[in-house]
Scaffold this active site. Structure first.
Site, mmCIF file in Angstrom:
data_model
loop_
_atom_site.group_PDB
_atom_site.id
_atom_site.type_symbol
_atom_site.label_atom_id
_atom_site.label_comp_id
_atom_site.label_asym_id
_atom_site.label_seq_id
_atom_site.Cartn_x
_atom_site.Cartn_y
_atom_site.Cartn_z
ATOM 1 N N PRO A 141 -5.641 13.836 -8.902
ATOM 2 C CG PRO A 141 -6.438 14.794 -10.873
ATOM 3 C CD PRO A 141 -6.814 14.494 -9.451
ATOM 4 N N GLY A 166 -4.561 5.388 -11.332
ATOM 5 C CA GLY A 166 -4.490 4.957 -9.942
ATOM 6 C C GLY A 166 -3.103 4.829 -9.372
ATOM 7 C CB THR A 167 0.163 5.082 -10.078
ATOM 8 O OG1 THR A 167 1.467 5.257 -9.496
ATOM 9 C CG2 THR A 167 0.161 5.685 -11.473
ATOM 10 C CD GLN A 213 3.430 2.010 -10.112
ATOM 11 O OE1 GLN A 213 4.140 2.512 -9.258
ATOM 12 N NE2 GLN A 213 2.443 2.676 -10.687
ATOM 13 C CG HIS A 273 6.515 -2.734 -7.984
ATOM 14 N ND1 HIS A 273 5.827 -1.603 -7.617
ATOM 15 C CD2 HIS A 273 7.660 -2.289 -8.579
ATOM 16 C CE1 HIS A 273 6.509 -0.526 -7.976
ATOM 17 N NE2 HIS A 273 7.623 -0.916 -8.567
HETATM 18 P P1 OAD Z 1 -0.175 4.868 -4.082
HETATM 19 O O1 OAD Z 1 -0.876 4.428 -2.847
HETATM 20 O O2 OAD Z 1 1.102 5.613 -3.946
HETATM 21 O O3 OAD Z 1 -1.152 5.785 -4.953
HETATM 22 C C1 OAD Z 1 -2.460 5.376 -5.209
HETATM 23 C C2 OAD Z 1 -3.126 6.371 -6.141
HETATM 24 O O4 OAD Z 1 -4.437 5.886 -6.407
HETATM 25 C C3 OAD Z 1 -3.286 7.792 -5.573
HETATM 26 O O5 OAD Z 1 -2.861 8.753 -6.537
HETATM 27 C C4 OAD Z 1 -4.790 7.902 -5.302
HETATM 28 O O6 OAD Z 1 -5.280 9.235 -5.509
HETATM 29 C C5 OAD Z 1 -5.330 6.957 -6.362
HETATM 30 N N1 OAD Z 1 -6.677 6.411 -6.092
HETATM 31 C C6 OAD Z 1 -7.308 6.209 -4.918
HETATM 32 N N2 OAD Z 1 -8.536 5.694 -5.132
HETATM 33 C C7 OAD Z 1 -8.691 5.560 -6.464
HETATM 34 C C8 OAD Z 1 -9.731 5.078 -7.324
HETATM 35 N N3 OAD Z 1 -10.884 4.632 -6.835
HETATM 36 N N4 OAD Z 1 -9.517 5.107 -8.656
HETATM 37 C C9 OAD Z 1 -8.346 5.544 -9.174
HETATM 38 N N5 OAD Z 1 -7.323 6.007 -8.425
HETATM 39 C C10 OAD Z 1 -7.502 6.017 -7.084
HETATM 40 O O7 OAD Z 1 -0.015 3.554 -5.001
HETATM 41 P P2 OAD Z 1 1.003 3.274 -6.184
HETATM 42 O O8 OAD Z 1 1.298 4.519 -6.942
HETATM 43 O O9 OAD Z 1 0.495 2.105 -6.921
HETATM 44 O O10 OAD Z 1 5.530 -0.811 -4.306
HETATM 45 O O11 OAD Z 1 2.283 2.859 -5.372
HETATM 46 C C11 OAD Z 1 3.432 2.480 -6.057
HETATM 47 C C12 OAD Z 1 4.204 1.461 -5.287
HETATM 48 O O12 OAD Z 1 4.425 1.907 -3.957
HETATM 49 C C13 OAD Z 1 3.500 0.136 -5.089
HETATM 50 O O13 OAD Z 1 3.604 -0.715 -6.215
HETATM 51 C C14 OAD Z 1 4.202 -0.425 -3.908
HETATM 52 C C15 OAD Z 1 4.181 0.794 -3.048
HETATM 53 O O14 OAD Z 1 5.096 0.870 -2.035
HETATM 54 C C16 OAD Z 1 6.251 -1.696 -3.610
HETATM 55 O O15 OAD Z 1 5.830 -2.250 -2.611
HETATM 56 C C17 OAD Z 1 7.611 -1.948 -4.192
#
Ligand code: OAD
Length: 230
Positions: free
Chosen positions: A199, A171-172, A88, A106
């Site tokens: 998680p 990481g999502t 993403q 994205h």
């Molecule tokens: P989010 O910011 O929603 O989620 C990030 C995730 O990463 C969370 O579950 C955190 O707990 C986790 N996280 C934080 N630090 C971490 C680490 N060191 N290792 C692993 N995980 C960690 O981001 P996305 O799910 O990627 O879209 O967001 C999805 C979409 O929303 C993006 O692509 C973007 C955004 O708005 C658009 O702009 C269309």
């Protein structure tokens, strides 16, 4: 012949330890700036300069960032498996780590796109400014998917998810659709991992949950998978 297929769904968290902010939660990008002001077609109609400024800053941050151990471990997995990364993320850290098959759901910040004809794409390492135009004379925009726009790579991503022998989510928050729905297309019998220090976003109990940062959790899962094939 690498006949076992590992499919990865990555999000902003995999790049967090490379210094790139996530979107949600404390300190996330969407806390300081409103999605509707910078990441929608309406924002683009209203204030192009603001939208360009926002993405120019993202591009500058990404250029300064380097892949981390999680990106690198996924590259190493290609020594043993067919690997497809569905990300993403708009950054290019998977590619810079050497991964060869990356589907950007994205979009990609390192490309500019015509705002008239979405097939016209251009490499983009610097800022996009008002007045920068495509071959047909229309303003260039970042090659990213905004909220409210279709996700053109979704069909391809679904086909890939359906072929997974192993599926790694990392990481999502799984809050954004349709990307989050990909977990529903993974074959029932595949082995699934979810790597995230917090998680919480996953209801599916068939996943092995690894509550760690990506730079630790991904290399651990990669070692387990490599050991299976040794
Ligand atoms: P989010 O910011 O929603 O989620 C990030 C995730 O990463 C969370 O579950 C955190 O707990 C986790 N996280 C934080 N630090 C971490 C680490 N060191 N290792 C692993 N995980 C960690 O981001 P996305 O799910 O990627 O879209 O967001 C999805 C979409 O929303 C993006 O692509 C973007 C955004 O708005 C658009 O702009 C269309």
């Amino acid at each position: 012949m690498k006949d076992r297929h590992v499919v990865v769904l990555s999000g902003a968290g995999i790049s967090a330890e490379s210094g790139l902010g996530t979107f949600r939660g404390g300190g996330g990008l969407w806390e300081g700036v409103s999605v509707k002001d910078v990441a929608t077609p309406e924002a683009w109609q209203r204030d192009r300069a603001r939208v360009l400024r926002f993405y120019n800053e993202r591009r500058r941050d990404i250029r300064r960032a380097e892949p981390n151990d999680a990106h690198r471990a996924l590259r190493e997995l290609e020594d043993v498996f067919k690997v497809t990364i569905i990300t993403q993320n708009i950054d290019d850290l998977h590619e810079r780590a050497g991964s060869s098959d990356v589907v950007h759901l994205h979009g990609e910040i390192m490309k500019a796109r015509s705002s008239l004809d979405e097939r016209l794409l251009y490499p983009c390492v610097g800022d996009i400014s008002i007045g920068d135009t495509c071959a047909k004379g229309s303003q260039l925009r970042p090659h990213v998917v905004w909220f409210g726009e279709p996700v053109p790579k979704m069909e391809e991503a679904i086909s890939v998810a359906k072929t997974a022998d192993f599926f790694i989510v990392v990481g999502t928050s799984l809050e954004v659709y349709p990307a989050a729905s990909l977990v529903d297309y993974v074959p029932y019998e595949s082995t699934k991992f979810f790597i995230d220090p917090s998680p919480s976003g996953l209801a599916d109990e068939s996943f092995h949950v690894i509550a760690s940062a990506a730079s630790e959790g991904v290399p651990r899962v990669v070692s387990q998978l490599r050991a299976l094939m040794a």
